[in-house]
Design a protein around this motif. Sequence first.
Motif, PDB file in Angstrom:
ATOM      1  N   PRO A   1       0.716 -15.066   8.419  1.00  0.00           N
ATOM      2  CA  PRO A   1       1.257 -15.354   7.086  1.00  0.00           C
ATOM      3  C   PRO A   1       1.952 -14.158   6.429  1.00  0.00           C
ATOM      4  N   LEU A   2       1.524 -12.932   6.755  1.00  0.00           N
ATOM      5  CA  LEU A   2       2.090 -11.737   6.125  1.00  0.00           C
ATOM      6  C   LEU A   2       3.144 -11.057   6.981  1.00  0.00           C
ATOM      7  N   LEU A   3       3.311 -11.519   8.198  1.00  0.00           N
ATOM      8  CA  LEU A   3       4.142 -10.829   9.176  1.00  0.00           C
ATOM      9  C   LEU A   3       5.615 -10.859   8.776  1.00  0.00           C
TER      10      LEU A   3
ATOM     11  N   TRP B   1       3.604  -5.123   2.786  1.00  0.00           N
ATOM     12  CA  TRP B   1       2.265  -4.836   2.268  1.00  0.00           C
ATOM     13  C   TRP B   1       1.621  -3.821   3.207  1.00  0.00           C
ATOM     14  N   LEU B   2       1.682  -2.574   2.855  1.00  0.00           N
ATOM     15  CA  LEU B   2       1.305  -1.512   3.785  1.00  0.00           C
ATOM     16  C   LEU B   2      -0.171  -1.564   4.161  1.00  0.00           C
TER      17      LEU B   2
ATOM     18  N   GLU C   1      -1.747  -2.677   7.844  1.00  0.00           N
ATOM     19  CA  GLU C   1      -2.528  -1.753   8.671  1.00  0.00           C
ATOM     20  C   GLU C   1      -3.894  -2.348   8.997  1.00  0.00           C
ATOM     21  N   LEU C   2      -4.490  -3.043   8.033  1.00  0.00           N
ATOM     22  CA  LEU C   2      -5.790  -3.681   8.255  1.00  0.00           C
ATOM     23  C   LEU C   2      -5.739  -4.693   9.381  1.00  0.00           C
ATOM     24  N   THR C   3      -4.614  -5.380   9.514  1.00  0.00           N
ATOM     25  CA  THR C   3      -4.482  -6.453  10.501  1.00  0.00           C
ATOM     26  C   THR C   3      -3.590  -6.059  11.679  1.00  0.00           C
ATOM     27  N   GLY C   4      -3.278  -4.782  11.788  1.00  0.00           N
ATOM     28  CA  GLY C   4      -2.478  -4.322  12.922  1.00  0.00           C
ATOM     29  C   GLY C   4      -1.098  -4.948  12.983  1.00  0.00           C
ATOM     30  N   TYR C   5      -0.559  -5.341  11.830  1.00  0.00           N
ATOM     31  CA  TYR C   5       0.758  -5.995  11.742  1.00  0.00           C
ATOM     32  C   TYR C   5       0.789  -7.261  12.595  1.00  0.00           C
TER      33      TYR C   5
ATOM     34  N   VAL D   1      -0.457   3.647  -2.675  1.00  0.00           N
ATOM     35  CA  VAL D   1       0.605   3.698  -1.670  1.00  0.00           C
ATOM     36  C   VAL D   1       1.542   2.494  -1.770  1.00  0.00           C
ATOM     37  N   GLU D   2       1.072   1.381  -2.326  1.00  0.00           N
ATOM     38  CA  GLU D   2       1.937   0.217  -2.496  1.00  0.00           C
ATOM     39  C   GLU D   2       2.948   0.451  -3.620  1.00  0.00           C
ATOM     40  N   ILE D   3       2.555   1.270  -4.603  1.00  0.00           N
ATOM     41  CA  ILE D   3       3.458   1.586  -5.711  1.00  0.00           C
ATOM     42  C   ILE D   3       4.418   2.704  -5.320  1.00  0.00           C
TER      43      ILE D   3
END
Length: 507
Positions: A112-114, A99-100, A104-108, A212-214
Amino acid sequence: MSLSNTLVVALLLSLIIIFVLHYTNKKFLPGPRGLPILGNVFQLDLNRPWVSYAEWKKIYGDIFQLNMAGQPVLVLNSQKVVEDLLEKRSSKYSSRPKWLVASELTGYMDLPLLQYGELYRRMRRASNIALGIKISSNYHCVQFEQALMLTHGILDQPDRWNFHVQRASISTMLSILYDIPPIQSLSDPRVIFMENLVDQVSRALLPGAHLVEIFPILSRLPLFLSKWKRDAHRDFQNSSKVFEDMFLSIKDKFVKGPEQPDSFSSTLAETQRRHGMSDLECAWLAGMIYTAGQETTSTTLKWFLLCMTIFPHIQKKAHEELDRVVGRARLPSFSDMKHLYYVRAIAKEVLRWQVQLPLGLPHATTEDDYYEGCFIRKGTVCIVNIMGLHRDQQIYGPDADEFRPERYLNDEGMIKDENNDGHFAFGFGHRTCVGRHVANNSLFIMIATVLWAMTISPVKETNGNSIKPDLGGELGIFWRPRPFKLLTKPRFDDAEILIQQAWDDIH
């Protein structure tokens, strides 16, 4: 044609031939035929995709593959397939899609998304120590206090029940994570900051929210041509400052020596060096635990209240158990938990019947694999139809569509399996929710206290007929009930007095 051009063409043809030979000899999992390039994108019910998955299960079986604009997606529709892949082969199936924008919003650094890797493992180990079953009892005092405040609020202002649920779930998480005193208002700057970030990340995860996700190749554009990335970097820096300030305020107290009240951040500060984590990583770990814990508690409580307005016979059975175990001279406590089997079964059934994440969070494969002779490509996204599993008659019997807490109890009225949640709301394998023990404790004491103190009923029309809540959910990442109204009244004469006395004691 020049020699160099000839060599380039020959190289491209060789690569195409290698690619075609590699994949044409593979047997792939079945799935619905889609459009060229776009695949099955327009065949899904985007409002309720689990309904489409359930229909396709009848045609293609317990596991099938979709093509979402070139991205292979596996849909897992049975407990056996889930256990075979996400549990038994968890080392291959524990990553996440890329999830690009959210990353980026969470600085990787959003646990849960890592993506599955070294940072994920370090954050996971640190979280297990700070939220695991052994330490979860350290938060009982906070959870009881919030259960009392929630009950007092709903009993006093049933028309504002949604506010009281939100306030209690938010305040519980902030107290557990940062030892913050009870939040009284949703206008508190810390609440506004946290909830805004949750909304930002949730919107970023919505399909089609960002081009950008598509078309991921757009992520390679320079920064001056990528407004989404500039905005994300700015928001990440702003969020990092707030999170670091919150974490370091706890760490500084810990370093100075005096014993600190139990909190996630104090335990994290104590074990930080052992896990090799920076202050920034610790700060983001605490902040992202908030997003998962607050949503689980608030959404489940909303569904619980809805269920109690619809199923008065369930409520009556819980009242009878509470009278038998707790009585009417005191409030429920965590010491009653091992005897309040039916109340615990209600919490389990709410999590099953209306799961807050109907499709969970997708997994992704980290290497090529085979399942039942079929090839699964590295980077394949794996979606579990949790809502479908929760309504699977092979697992839950012919009444799987019904709300029936008794399914978790044996003939003696006790929990059938104390070591099993009995549902799939907390995820699978290495991605099982790290805070599930804390979440279960919060849900238990809040549900027990609310049911001990009051009777919940639907509002009535002028002709006296009850207005039953709509069982549909709101669209979005989370499956939340649509707005509804309810009525409350003290369950017995002294209930309101005892709640008020306990309320006064903590103020």
